[in-house]
Design an enzyme around this catalytic site. Structure first.
Site, PDB file in Angstrom:
ATOM      1  N   LYS A   1      -4.778   6.049   8.357  1.00 57.10           N
ATOM      2  CA  LYS A   1      -5.593   6.450   7.202  1.00 57.10           C
ATOM      3  C   LYS A   1      -6.391   7.684   7.593  1.00 57.10           C
ATOM      4  O   LYS A   1      -7.386   7.598   8.325  1.00 57.10           O
ATOM      5  CB  LYS A   1      -6.506   5.321   6.756  1.00 57.10           C
ATOM      6  CG  LYS A   1      -7.402   5.659   5.560  1.00 57.10           C
ATOM      7  CD  LYS A   1      -8.154   4.435   5.078  1.00 57.10           C
ATOM      8  CE  LYS A   1      -9.274   4.796   4.114  1.00 57.10           C
ATOM      9  NZ  LYS A   1      -8.776   5.400   2.865  1.00 57.10           N
TER      10      LYS A   1
ATOM     11  N   ARG B   1       0.864  -1.196   0.000  1.00 56.76           N
ATOM     12  CA  ARG B   1       0.000   0.000   0.000  1.00 56.76           C
ATOM     13  C   ARG B   1       0.890   1.233   0.000  1.00 56.76           C
ATOM     14  O   ARG B   1       1.166   1.849   1.013  1.00 56.76           O
ATOM     15  CB  ARG B   1      -0.906  -0.017   1.233  1.00 56.76           C
ATOM     16  CG  ARG B   1      -1.879   1.171   1.326  1.00 56.76           C
ATOM     17  CD  ARG B   1      -2.784   1.014   2.524  1.00 56.76           C
ATOM     18  NE  ARG B   1      -3.716   2.120   2.689  1.00 56.76           N
ATOM     19  CZ  ARG B   1      -3.438   3.238   3.382  1.00 56.76           C
ATOM     20  NH1 ARG B   1      -2.245   3.403   3.968  1.00 56.76           N
ATOM     21  NH2 ARG B   1      -4.359   4.206   3.484  1.00 56.76           N
TER      22      ARG B   1
ATOM     23  N   SER C   1     -13.224  -3.078   0.182  1.00 56.30           N
ATOM     24  CA  SER C   1     -13.576  -2.508   1.491  1.00 56.30           C
ATOM     25  C   SER C   1     -15.094  -2.373   1.593  1.00 56.30           C
ATOM     26  O   SER C   1     -15.744  -1.952   0.631  1.00 56.30           O
ATOM     27  CB  SER C   1     -12.957  -1.117   1.641  1.00 56.30           C
ATOM     28  OG  SER C   1     -11.560  -1.197   1.527  1.00 56.30           O
TER      29      SER C   1
HETATM   30  C1  LIG Z   1      -7.560  -5.425   3.873  1.00 56.38           C
HETATM   31  C2  LIG Z   1      -7.903  -4.002   3.621  1.00 56.38           C
HETATM   32  N1  LIG Z   1      -9.104  -3.516   4.037  1.00 56.38           N
HETATM   33  C3  LIG Z   1      -9.417  -2.208   3.806  1.00 56.38           C
HETATM   34  C4  LIG Z   1      -8.520  -1.385   3.165  1.00 56.38           C
HETATM   35  C5  LIG Z   1      -8.870   0.058   2.879  1.00 56.38           C
HETATM   36  O1  LIG Z   1      -8.986   0.224   1.480  1.00 56.38           O
HETATM   37  P1  LIG Z   1      -9.527   1.615   0.919  1.00 56.38           P
HETATM   38  O2  LIG Z   1     -10.849   1.873   1.523  1.00 56.38           O
HETATM   39  O3  LIG Z   1      -9.440   1.581  -0.551  1.00 56.38           O
HETATM   40  O4  LIG Z   1      -8.485   2.676   1.494  1.00 56.38           O
HETATM   41  P2  LIG Z   1      -6.923   2.799   1.129  1.00 56.38           P
HETATM   42  O5  LIG Z   1      -6.222   1.633   1.802  1.00 56.38           O
HETATM   43  O6  LIG Z   1      -6.815   2.709  -0.356  1.00 56.38           O
HETATM   44  O7  LIG Z   1      -6.509   4.128   1.691  1.00 56.38           O
HETATM   45  C6  LIG Z   1      -7.297  -1.915   2.738  1.00 56.38           C
HETATM   46  N2  LIG Z   1      -6.381  -1.142   2.100  1.00 56.38           N
HETATM   47  N3  LIG Z   1      -7.005  -3.222   2.979  1.00 56.38           N
HETATM   48  C1  LIG Z   2      -6.044   1.226   5.304  1.00 60.81           C
HETATM   49  C2  LIG Z   2      -7.073   1.380   6.356  1.00 60.81           C
HETATM   50  N1  LIG Z   2      -8.407   1.231   6.086  1.00 60.81           N
HETATM   51  C3  LIG Z   2      -9.210   1.411   7.115  1.00 60.81           C
HETATM   52  S1  LIG Z   2      -8.271   1.813   8.513  1.00 60.81           S
HETATM   53  C4  LIG Z   2      -6.794   1.697   7.660  1.00 60.81           C
HETATM   54  C5  LIG Z   2      -5.474   1.935   8.303  1.00 60.81           C
HETATM   55  C6  LIG Z   2      -5.040   0.756   9.116  1.00 60.81           C
HETATM   56  O1  LIG Z   2      -3.764   1.043   9.669  1.00 60.81           O
HETATM   57  P1  LIG Z   2      -3.401   0.712  11.194  1.00 60.81           P
HETATM   58  O2  LIG Z   2      -3.333  -0.782  11.325  1.00 60.81           O
HETATM   59  O3  LIG Z   2      -2.055   1.367  11.388  1.00 60.81           O
HETATM   60  O4  LIG Z   2      -4.464   1.334  12.043  1.00 60.81           O
END
Ligand SMILES: Cc1ncc(COP(=O)(O)OP(=O)(O)O)c(N)n1
Ligand SMILES: Cc1ncsc1CCOP(=O)(O)O
Ligand SMILES: [Mg+2]
Length: 216
Positions: A143, A43, A114
């Site tokens: 995030k 990511r 998601s």
């Molecule tokens: C396993 C997993 N779950 C949720 C997310 C979040 O995806 P998204 O809503 O597209 O947000 P970003 O990660 O793109 O900022 C994820 N990456 N992985």
């Molecule tokens: C990518 C993403 N989507 C929902 S929360 C999140 C961030 C998760 O990161 P952390 O495990 O550091 O809280």
């Protein structure tokens, strides 16, 4: 890559180069793989994230590392990169494009979507998602544009409505609170900070593996 998806979701490490504060991402990932991470998502986004060729070179390096440990490599958001490097799958959110078109383009690959509500989950199942990422379960600093913190409520609601698709929880998850997500109905947990900011990423991963296996 044949795999039982629910089992692959058990400890799902997610990171980009800009998440790894104490060590290079390659070192962190290898420690997480040694510690038992079952899936990895690249990511590479946000402040300081690599772009273009630098991003692709790193992705190829990390993909090769995951495959040394027989762990699937998932790309976040970037369909073109996923296809170009023949990654094992893609994860996209509700705002990442036309999800039906993305499913078409990623046939034969793992596709994670998601979902924040029962309606989003049902739509994702209908278009053929292989798993759903549900959260944020707990508050997260990682995030900035995360939706409202939901605790275990949506996980419980999905299972109560007979959704059987593999679910992975995300958002502020640690070895100390992972059991809440698992008992609410998640098959596994996905984490960024709990591993990428750890002084000892291998032990941090082992702690998560232990927490998840003791929650079932
Ligand atoms: C396993 C997993 N779950 C949720 C997310 C979040 O995806 P998204 O809503 O597209 O947000 P970003 O990660 O793109 O900022 C994820 N990456 N992985
Ligand atoms: C990518 C993403 N989507 C929902 S929360 C999140 C961030 C998760 O990161 P952390 O495990 O550091 O809280
Ligand atoms: Mg996304």
């Amino acid at each position: 890559m044949e795999c039982n998806i629910a089992e692959k979701l058990r400890v799902y490490f997610i990171a980009g180069s800009n998440n790894c504060l104490n060590h290079e991402i390659q070192e962190v990932l290898e420690e997480a793989l040694k510690g038992g991470a079952t899936l990895f998502q690249f990511r590479e986004k946000g402040p300081g994230a690599l772009q273009g060729e630098d991003k692709e070179v790193l992705a190829r390096r990390l993909l090769a590392l995951c495959h040394q440990y027989d762990v699937p490599f998932i790309v976040n958001d970037d369909v073109a990169l996923m296809l170009k490097i023949n990654a094992d799958g893609l994860h996209v959110g509700q705002e990442d494009g036309d999800l039906e078109h993305i499913r078409e383009k990623t046939k034969g690959k793992l596709l994670g979507i998601s979902a924040h509500t029962l309606e989003e989950a049902k739509k994702a199942v209908a278009l053929g998602a292989d798993y759903l990422g549900v959260g944020p379960i707990f508050p997260t600093e990682t995030k900035r544009d995360a939706r409202e913190v939901m605790g275990g409520n949506v996980l419980e609601q999905l299972r109560a409505n007979d959704l059987t698709i593999p679910l992975v929880a995300i958002g502020g998850i640690t070895a100390e609170n992972a059991h809440i997500a698992i008992r609410a109905g998640a098959d596994g947990v996905s984490v960024i900070t709990a591993i990428s900011h750890a002084d000892h990423p291998q032990q941090a991963t082992r702690n998560l593996v232990e927490a998840v296996s003791h929650s079932k």
